[in-house]
Design a protein around this motif. Structure first.
Motif, short mmCIF file in Angstrom:
data_model
loop_
_atom_site.label_atom_id
_atom_site.label_comp_id
_atom_site.label_asym_id
_atom_site.label_seq_id
_atom_site.Cartn_x
_atom_site.Cartn_y
_atom_site.Cartn_z
N LEU A 145 0.81 -1.30 -0.04
CA LEU A 145 0.00 -0.04 -0.08
C LEU A 145 0.96 1.40 0.10
O LEU A 145 0.51 2.18 -0.59
CB LEU A 145 -0.91 -0.16 1.15
CG LEU A 145 -1.99 -1.09 1.18
CD1 LEU A 145 -2.89 -1.10 2.65
CD2 LEU A 145 -2.73 -1.22 0.23
N GLY A 146 1.84 0.96 0.97
CA GLY A 146 2.81 2.27 0.77
C GLY A 146 3.69 2.58 -0.38
O GLY A 146 3.68 3.64 -0.95
N LEU A 147 4.01 1.60 -1.31
CA LEU A 147 4.69 1.46 -2.14
C LEU A 147 3.73 2.27 -3.60
O LEU A 147 4.06 3.07 -4.40
CB LEU A 147 5.10 0.30 -2.87
CG LEU A 147 6.30 -0.14 -2.18
CD1 LEU A 147 6.64 -1.76 -2.45
CD2 LEU A 147 7.68 0.30 -2.63
N ALA A 148 2.47 1.89 -3.41
CA ALA A 148 1.43 2.24 -4.35
C ALA A 148 1.00 3.78 -4.19
O ALA A 148 1.02 4.42 -5.12
CB ALA A 148 0.12 1.46 -4.24
N ALA A 149 1.11 3.95 -2.89
CA ALA A 149 0.84 5.40 -2.65
C ALA A 149 2.17 6.38 -3.21
O ALA A 149 1.85 7.36 -3.54
CB ALA A 149 0.68 5.78 -1.13
N ALA A 150 3.29 5.91 -2.96
CA ALA A 150 4.56 6.54 -3.41
C ALA A 150 4.48 6.57 -4.73
O ALA A 150 4.88 7.69 -5.44
CB ALA A 150 5.62 5.84 -2.92
N SER A 151 4.06 5.79 -5.55
CA SER A 151 3.93 5.90 -6.98
C SER A 151 2.95 6.78 -7.34
O SER A 151 3.44 7.51 -8.44
CB SER A 151 3.29 4.39 -7.75
OG SER A 151 2.96 4.23 -8.90
N GLY A 152 1.79 6.99 -6.60
CA GLY A 152 0.70 8.21 -6.99
C GLY A 152 1.60 9.39 -6.78
O GLY A 152 1.22 10.40 -7.82
N ILE A 153 2.57 9.53 -5.78
CA ILE A 153 3.03 10.92 -5.54
C ILE A 153 3.86 11.17 -6.84
O ILE A 153 4.03 12.41 -7.17
CB ILE A 153 4.14 10.71 -4.39
CG1 ILE A 153 3.02 10.68 -3.10
CG2 ILE A 153 4.70 11.92 -4.16
CD1 ILE A 153 3.86 10.24 -1.76
N ILE A 195 -6.76 -2.96 -5.73
CA ILE A 195 -6.16 -2.19 -4.36
C ILE A 195 -5.33 -1.28 -4.58
O ILE A 195 -5.18 -0.04 -4.30
CB ILE A 195 -5.97 -3.09 -3.10
CG1 ILE A 195 -7.32 -3.93 -2.77
CG2 ILE A 195 -5.21 -2.44 -2.18
CD1 ILE A 195 -7.05 -5.07 -1.93
N CYS A 196 -4.21 -1.88 -5.60
CA CYS A 196 -2.84 -1.10 -5.68
C CYS A 196 -3.10 -0.08 -6.63
O CYS A 196 -2.51 1.20 -6.35
CB CYS A 196 -1.94 -2.07 -6.21
SG CYS A 196 -1.05 -3.15 -4.81
N SER A 197 -3.99 -0.30 -7.86
CA SER A 197 -4.37 0.81 -8.81
C SER A 197 -4.94 1.80 -8.14
O SER A 197 -4.90 3.08 -8.44
CB SER A 197 -5.05 0.04 -9.89
OG SER A 197 -4.44 -1.04 -10.26
N VAL A 198 -6.15 1.55 -7.37
CA VAL A 198 -6.97 2.56 -6.52
C VAL A 198 -6.24 3.63 -5.58
O VAL A 198 -6.33 4.81 -5.69
CB VAL A 198 -8.06 2.04 -5.92
CG1 VAL A 198 -8.87 3.05 -5.06
CG2 VAL A 198 -8.87 1.55 -6.91
N ILE A 199 -5.31 2.80 -4.80
CA ILE A 199 -4.31 3.51 -3.85
C ILE A 199 -3.39 4.58 -4.61
O ILE A 199 -3.33 5.58 -4.42
CB ILE A 199 -3.45 2.56 -3.22
CG1 ILE A 199 -4.19 1.79 -1.96
CG2 ILE A 199 -2.69 3.37 -2.38
CD1 ILE A 199 -5.04 2.84 -1.04
N THR A 200 -2.91 4.10 -5.87
CA THR A 200 -2.06 4.81 -6.72
C THR A 200 -2.92 6.18 -7.04
O THR A 200 -2.28 7.13 -7.11
CB THR A 200 -1.45 4.07 -7.94
OG1 THR A 200 -0.51 3.22 -7.39
CG2 THR A 200 -0.68 4.92 -9.05
N LEU A 201 -3.95 5.94 -7.81
CA LEU A 201 -4.74 7.00 -8.28
C LEU A 201 -5.19 7.97 -7.22
O LEU A 201 -5.27 9.31 -7.63
CB LEU A 201 -5.97 6.43 -9.19
CG LEU A 201 -5.20 5.70 -10.64
CD1 LEU A 201 -6.64 5.60 -11.54
CD2 LEU A 201 -4.38 6.49 -11.51
N LEU A 202 -5.68 7.53 -6.20
CA LEU A 202 -6.20 8.08 -5.20
C LEU A 202 -5.08 9.10 -4.56
O LEU A 202 -5.12 10.38 -4.12
CB LEU A 202 -6.62 7.39 -4.08
CG LEU A 202 -7.35 8.20 -2.70
CD1 LEU A 202 -8.57 8.87 -3.22
CD2 LEU A 202 -7.81 7.25 -1.94
N ALA A 203 -3.69 8.52 -4.36
CA ALA A 203 -2.76 9.20 -3.95
C ALA A 203 -2.31 10.38 -5.03
O ALA A 203 -1.97 11.77 -4.77
CB ALA A 203 -1.40 8.31 -3.80
N THR A 204 -2.21 10.09 -6.23
CA THR A 204 -2.22 10.90 -7.46
C THR A 204 -3.07 11.99 -7.15
O THR A 204 -2.73 13.29 -7.34
CB THR A 204 -2.33 10.27 -8.61
OG1 THR A 204 -1.47 9.15 -8.87
CG2 THR A 204 -2.02 11.20 -9.90
#
Length: 829
Positions: free
Chosen positions: A210-218, A260-269
């Motif tokens: 989850l943290g990696l996905a969020a970092a990707s979004g940043i 889950i990873c895709s949504v976390i990434t785009l949400l962080a973006t």
């Protein structure tokens, strides 16, 4: 410490040392341009857009952290809203402030701007390694990082002096994708599901993906803050989710980890895009894909909604046990229907989408005139060429093709891991971009490097290259102790077992001698990959600057010898006058000449510029200059020759109107020959560049570049000529009716070249005539100056000489009466 732990520690240290060594190599190669770009004591930049980035970095340093969004020095006299997001320039300004201790001078700012691409390029080595190691293994990761460090396509955009945001695009997109790959890989391994999220507080391992996905979004949000085309990188996440879920449905697998990873990434973006862009977003609720606006925020929201649609429909397909083929089919139908609805309800938003697709496919109003936007394997004339791909990738392109073929074969069936599918789609996506427009080879460099490393390791391992190389380093024979399993069981080995052990020992002894055929073959493979790449990369250091000495000389003169314009570092008001040239040179004029440009590299003012240069009427040309408040016009060899076709095209004309084009047979083959028509000789560009403004009354040559000493002594190289727009003095009087009157003046340019200026007019029925002339006869001995007085001739023998014209006469449009006796003109007739 146990032996296994020691080995792991040793491998970890070796990996770190290897990465640092690769980074050092990458840094050194990219710094090879330093000597040539700083040879004159200043800093020369390598491209066109680099100079506008430097203008923005200079402005941001003085107004940190605010960036330059509207510039009155562009699209003169109207000004222009700059569409570039500010992140790259903000980084450059921050680096300059750090290096300069808070108060950097101009040289420090320029050094920081020139160094920034090197630092960003070197940092990109790390995510390249992460991607390759995640998709393949650590050995491929290290080799892929090394290939990338030397690959010309990336060296070109990340070398010292290449102050353009493309290098940031590569770093941020690769980092975003690397983190996303790690996220889906780890989520799959940890069997991340919706139900498992309930145990996240007790199972800390679930936090990592989850943290990696969020970092990707940043990193995705930083891409939006760097390039207006950034949303295309985010779109790829939606495409991948569709393809991967289809594969999982076909295989009967769950895809909670993916969504889950895709949504976390785009949400962080989304969450990071809003505050990043808050200070830059245009006023009101305006939507624009060409600027930072609410468009990017809405776009990410649509991507998020699309992911939930993908997710929901996949659950429906699974529960109903429908054929997996319905999944992509229905979703593609929904997508097409959605575009149709967008077209109905929002023509503007639909236009953004279509224009974006046209841009990435190499289509557009001005793209056809940009050399770097042509397809990878075609010249601007549409002929097949391999020079671009060789210059960008060397022989790694062929190696990567082989690697891609092998990789596709390995992905079939059960081996289709999510990270592998992601990398394959990513590669195909970037391949399309590069094939459509060669400028995108810098993005494709990441995938080329990794695939090259992959196929190279496969070939080297087939040759046992690593084993043979170790033998070469340590050639001494060592008999390995072969453990006897029967002794471990407390049994005595029989004679058959002893024979096998002895045979194995003898085999190990004989194999201690390296196989030189395998070694030579391996070295040859490595050489084929690296030697061309390094050679092309090093060649950039020999001629790194795009601005030639003639342009630099002329623009330095423009800054030093023409009236300064106001508001250069505070472009909120309209400056006093503008400079007209072709759009290719606009950024140079603004940054080096420090003067407003009518047209620049954003393709501003191109129609007016094109119409001016092909105009066959001085009155029409003056109308354009008066409308745009132009004071200086700059021409060069390329505008009169190679770029003339683009000028004609953007003016809405055909090159056939100005040239007769034919094909002739020669000993070496067919050759295209272009012969100028009279229509070309009537154009403003011909009159200015080829004949120094002869026949024009309001434009005078004020500077021409010195001959390029590096060229043949009989060639003037790319001569740049600067003309000043003046009112001109009016030589008027009377002579014989209908007589042709010619004014002549001997002129010497600042280079010592002499030419004869002349302009003429026909007397009316009453014998009255007027001739406007742009040069004064006041000989200052500096720059372009007259070496004689004016003479007026009506017929062959009716000449009046010694006519003096002052600079005040030229600037004020003074009328000077000069009468030619009618009888002399009549006698001549």
């Amino acid at each position: 410490m146990p032996p296994k732990s020691k080995q792991l520690t040793s491998n970890y240290k070796l990996g770190i040392i290897s990465i640092l060594a690769i980074i050092a190599v990458a840094f050194l190669i990219r710094m090879l341009t330093y000597a040539s770009l700083t040879a004159d004591g200043g800093i020369t930049f390598t491209g066109y857009d680099d100079y506008y980035h430097m203008r923005r970095i200079l402005y941001t340093v003085s107004s940190f952290p605010h960036s330059l969004n509207f510039d009155t020095y562009l699209n003169y006299p109207y000004g222009f809203e700059v569409g570039w997001p500010p992140f790259f320039d903000l980084l450059g300004a921050l680096l300059a402030i750090i290096i300069g201790g808070g108060q950097p001078d101009t040289h420090t700012v320029e050094f920081a701007g020139a160094l920034l691409p090197v630092l960003l390029g070197v940092l990109t080595v790390i995510p390249v390694y992460v991607v390759a190691a995640s998709v393949f293994d650590k050995k491929t990761g290290l080799l892929g990082a090394f290939v990338f460090a030397t690959l010309p396509a990336h060296v070109y955009i990340s070398r010292f002096g290449a102050a353009d945001h493309h290098v940031a695009e590569v770093l941020l997109s690769t980092a975003a994708y690397a983190l996303f790959i790690l996220a889906i890989k780890l989520a799959g391994e940890k069997n991340l599901t919706l139900s498992s999220l309930k145990n996240i507080s007790s199972d800390k391992n679930l936090i990592n993906p989850l943290g990696l996905a969020a970092a990707s979004g940043i990193f995705f949000s930083l891409i939006i803050f760097t390039w207006v085309g950034g949303p295309v990188f985010i779109s790829f996440i939606g495409l991948y989710a569709l393809v991967q879920r289809t594969i999982d449905l076909k295989a009967g697998k769950e895809s909670d980890y993916l969504f889950i990873c895709s949504v976390i990434t785009l949400l962080a973006t989304l969450l990071f895009t809003i505050p990043f862009a808050a200070g830059e977003i245009r006023p009101g609720l305006e939507m624009s894909a060409m600027y930072l606006s609410w468009f990017q925020v809405v776009y990410v929201l649509i991507m998020l909604a699309g992911l939930f649609l993908l997710w929901g429909f996949s659950i429906y397909v699974s529960k109903k046990e429908m054929d997996w083929k319905y999944y992509p089919g229905v979703l593609i139908l929904i997508l097409v229907s959605g575009l149709f609805l967008v077209r109905i309800f929002s023509v503007e938003y639909y236009g953004f989408i279509v224009e974006g697709l046209r841009f990435f496919s190499g289509k557009g109003e001005y793209i056809g005139t940009i050399s770097e936007a042509v397809p990878l394997f075609l010249t601007s004339q549409g002929k097949l060429t391999f020079s671009s791909v060789l210059g960008s990738f060397g022989l790694t392109f062929l190696a990567a093709l082989a690697g891609l073929f092998l990789f596709v074969l390995e992905l079939k069936g059960e081996k289709a891991k999510p990270e592998g599918v992601f990398f394959l789609l990513w590669t195909l996506f970037y391949a399309y971009l590069a094939l459509s427009q060669r400028r995108f080879t810098y993005l494709f460099a990441v995938n080329i490097s990794i695939l090259t490393a992959y196929i190279l390791w496969v070939l080297l391992e087939s040759l046992d290259f690593e084993t043979e190389a170790k033998k070469l380093v340590k050639p001494e024979n060592k008999t390995e102790k072969v453990p006897d399993s029967s002794l471990k069981r407390g049994k005595k080995a029989g004679s058959k077992t002893k024979f096998k052990n002895r045979q194995a020992t003898e085999s190990k002894n004989t194999s201690a001698e390296p196989d030189y055929f395998k070694l030579v073959s391996g070295v040859a493979l490595i050489g084929l990959v690296f030697v061309p790449s390094i050679w092309f990369g090093v060649s950039f250091s020999k001629d790194p600057a795009s601005i030639d000495p003639e342009w630099k000389d002329s623009l330095n003169w423009l800054e030093a010898s023409t009236p300064a314009t106001s508001y250069y570092l505070d472009p909120t008001e309209t400056p006093e006058y503008g400079v007209l040239s072709w759009w290719d040179y606009g950024n140079w004029i603004v940054y080096i000449g420090k003067r407003p440009a009518v047209s620049n590299n954003f393709q501003t003012g191109v129609e007016d510029s094109a119409n001016f240069f092909i105009s066959n009427s001085e009155e029409e040309a003056k109308t354009i200059m008066d409308k745009l408040n132009v004071k200086y016009v700059i021409t060069d060899t390329q505008m009169a020759k190679g770029k003339f076709g683009s000028i004609v095209e953007l003016a809405g004309k055909e090159i056939g109107d100005y040239y007769n084009v034919s094909t002739v047979q020669e000993k070496t083959g067919l050759r295209t020959v272009a012969t100028a028509k009279q229509a070309y000789m009537d154009t403003e560009i011909y009159k200015l560049y080829e004949i120094d403004g002869i026949g024009l009354g309001n434009l005078r040559l004020v500077h021409e570049s010195s001959p390029n000493t590096t060229e043949d002594e009989n060639s003037s190289g790319n001569t740049v000529k600067v003309f000043e727009y003046v009112k001109g003095a009016i030589l008027s009087g009377t002579t014989a009716p209908n007589a042709t009157v010619i004014a002549k003046l001997e002129v010497s340019s600042n280079t010592g070249r002499e030419f004869l200026y002349q302009n003429g007019a026909m007397a009316d029925e009453n014998g009255s005539f007027e001739i406007t002339v742009p040069y004064s006869t006041e000989n200052t001995g500096e720059g372009v100056h007259a070496t004689s007085a004016y003479s007026l001739t009506a017929g062959e023998n009716s000449t009046i000489e010694g006519i003096q014209v002052t600079e005040n006469d030229i600037q004020n449009g003074t009328r000077i009466e000069v009468n030619i006796p009618q009888n002399e003109a009549e006698n001549e007739e």
